[in-house]
Motif scaffolding. Sequence first.
Motif, PDB file in Angstrom:
ATOM      1  N   ASN A  18      -0.196   8.590  -0.168  1.00 30.75           N
ATOM      2  CA  ASN A  18      -1.618   9.209  -0.020  1.00 30.75           C
ATOM      3  C   ASN A  18      -2.489   8.223   0.533  1.00 30.75           C
ATOM      4  O   ASN A  18      -3.669   7.890   0.017  1.00 30.75           O
ATOM      5  CB  ASN A  18      -1.820   9.674  -1.301  1.00 30.75           C
ATOM      6  CG  ASN A  18      -3.211  10.481  -1.124  1.00 30.75           C
ATOM      7  OD1 ASN A  18      -3.651  11.019  -0.379  1.00 30.75           O
ATOM      8  ND2 ASN A  18      -4.042  10.520  -2.230  1.00 30.75           N
ATOM      9  N   ASP A  19      -1.977   7.222   1.389  1.00 25.52           N
ATOM     10  CA  ASP A  19      -2.665   6.294   2.226  1.00 25.52           C
ATOM     11  C   ASP A  19      -2.832   6.102   3.492  1.00 25.52           C
ATOM     12  O   ASP A  19      -2.024   6.014   4.392  1.00 25.52           O
ATOM     13  CB  ASP A  19      -1.917   4.975   1.617  1.00 25.52           C
ATOM     14  CG  ASP A  19      -2.605   3.729   2.211  1.00 25.52           C
ATOM     15  OD1 ASP A  19      -3.661   3.715   2.644  1.00 25.52           O
ATOM     16  OD2 ASP A  19      -2.180   2.650   1.293  1.00 25.52           O
ATOM     17  N   GLY A  39       2.915   6.400   4.230  1.00 24.84           N
ATOM     18  CA  GLY A  39       1.703   6.892   4.211  1.00 24.84           C
ATOM     19  C   GLY A  39       1.104   8.006   3.525  1.00 24.84           C
ATOM     20  O   GLY A  39       0.569   8.084   2.442  1.00 24.84           O
ATOM     21  N   THR A  78      -4.443   4.180   5.609  1.00 25.65           N
ATOM     22  CA  THR A  78      -4.643   3.346   6.331  1.00 25.65           C
ATOM     23  C   THR A  78      -3.095   2.828   6.874  1.00 25.65           C
ATOM     24  O   THR A  78      -2.823   2.200   7.952  1.00 25.65           O
ATOM     25  CB  THR A  78      -4.865   1.942   5.415  1.00 25.65           C
ATOM     26  OG1 THR A  78      -4.221   1.971   4.164  1.00 25.65           O
ATOM     27  CG2 THR A  78      -6.353   2.068   4.831  1.00 25.65           C
TER      28      THR A  78
END
Length: 449
Positions: free
Chosen positions: A240-241, A236, A243
């Motif tokens: 760059n996520d 993640g 969630t």
Amino acid sequence: MAEVRQRKAPAVATEKHKPEASTTTDAQPAELEWSWSDYGSWPLSVRWAPAYVALIGVFIAVFYVNYVNDPGLDMSSTESCIATFNYTFRINAARHQAEHLSTHSWELGTAAEAVEELVDPQKTVFGRDPFPNDKIPSQGLHLDQALIWLHQKIRTNNQTLFADDWGVSDPAALGVAATMLGHRWPQYTDAATRQKDYLLKDAPKYINGAISHRREVAELWSDAVSMVPPFLAYYGVAMNDITLIKTAFKQIQLYRDVLSVSRGPKKGLWKHIVGPSEMADDGCWSTGNAWAAYGMVRVRATMTAWRPSNEEMTEEKKKLDRWIGEILDGAITTDDDESGLLRNYLGDDSWFGETSGTSLLAATAYRMAVLRPEIFGQEKYLSWADRKREAVAERIDDDGFAKPAVNPLKHNSREPAESSPEGESFLLMMGAAWRDCVCAGVCPQPGHA
Ligand SMILES: *[C@@H]1O[C@H](CO)[C@@H](O)[C@H](O)[C@H]1NC(C)=O
Ligand SMILES: *[C@@H]1O[C@H](CO)[C@@H](O)[C@H](O)[C@H]1NC(C)=O
């Protein structure tokens, strides 16, 4: 001249032979009647007394520095502390065994994580700045040793990172390393992406949505918490996520909902296996609790180290601290084997004490002491971790083997293993976690009471 010598010689001899008589002679009055106010009257023994005191002082200092304090520990910077740290056991022999013996996916992934923590700690999620500019660390001219060792073992042409017809979670243990390698070679990022998609989309799920540990039945094993969530969280960050970091947390929560013991003397510990197969195991396997706790620690550290999740996931961090604390508290409460090691099944006194779960739970305590010193920097946790570490360290032989270690492929065997690949990696994790705690100034320096 000869005459003079002859005249003096008898005089000396006479004095030697009748020391009592000399008290009345005028020859040496200063030696007996001297006064503090007249330096010239001081006998030699008094004049030199300060030098003796100084000499004793120097001796004490040298003794202290060399034998009481650790001789080489240089605390002037984190780097010098790490470079001069004395692990008190043959950690490089243990590293050799971990690398040499690991063959299964989770063993390889765990060994790589352990070696990274030992050799390149600044690049692990426990480093001071593991995500410079909010990105995963770059690989310089030379790859990290752990990645050099691992990279050819990772499969980059298939759905998962390692061939495994039986396990769902275990190949994900290679995920953090694959993601790091992806910084240099895009095919590793692609492989990590396929592994992530498999876990989230195709893998069988337990009724509550937790990703199964196994392929043919939906079954939850505490082990999986060290394989899947740390990978999803790290991946993640790379993407760059946020969630995905939330998904990692959610998976931990779903596992805990099913596996955590809610009442009785083993409250807070985790069962080993819940599912429909004959492998179901209600016992609180020590290594399984350590897998769960250390997996949570790695996710917790990832969350803290990455600015966006650190800012946004305050509640999640608090919950992880509590859940990790529950396992440590349960381990401390049930820690009653005279060997000083944790029993293979916590809270079951028919089981022998063994080194694998003990060392990874000690590592858990050290890591949390640095991450949350207000809670885990307490004496209760630190001195317990020290005692567990010492109990393990005194059972590590010259070849780096810790014994007795549970058979990692037969967790309910009453016969300890000849050698445990994962158990060897846990020794590195314990050593590195202790070192980082000392070098952070949270754990006491060795030799300082
Ligand atoms: C490291 O520590 C151990 C145990 O305290 C001690 O016996 C050993 O001599 C030390 N090694 C070095 C190189 O200082
Ligand atoms: C992926 O691996 C499986 C065995 O795990 C194998 O049956 C399959 O052919 C592989 N697929 C590719 C595209 O290599």
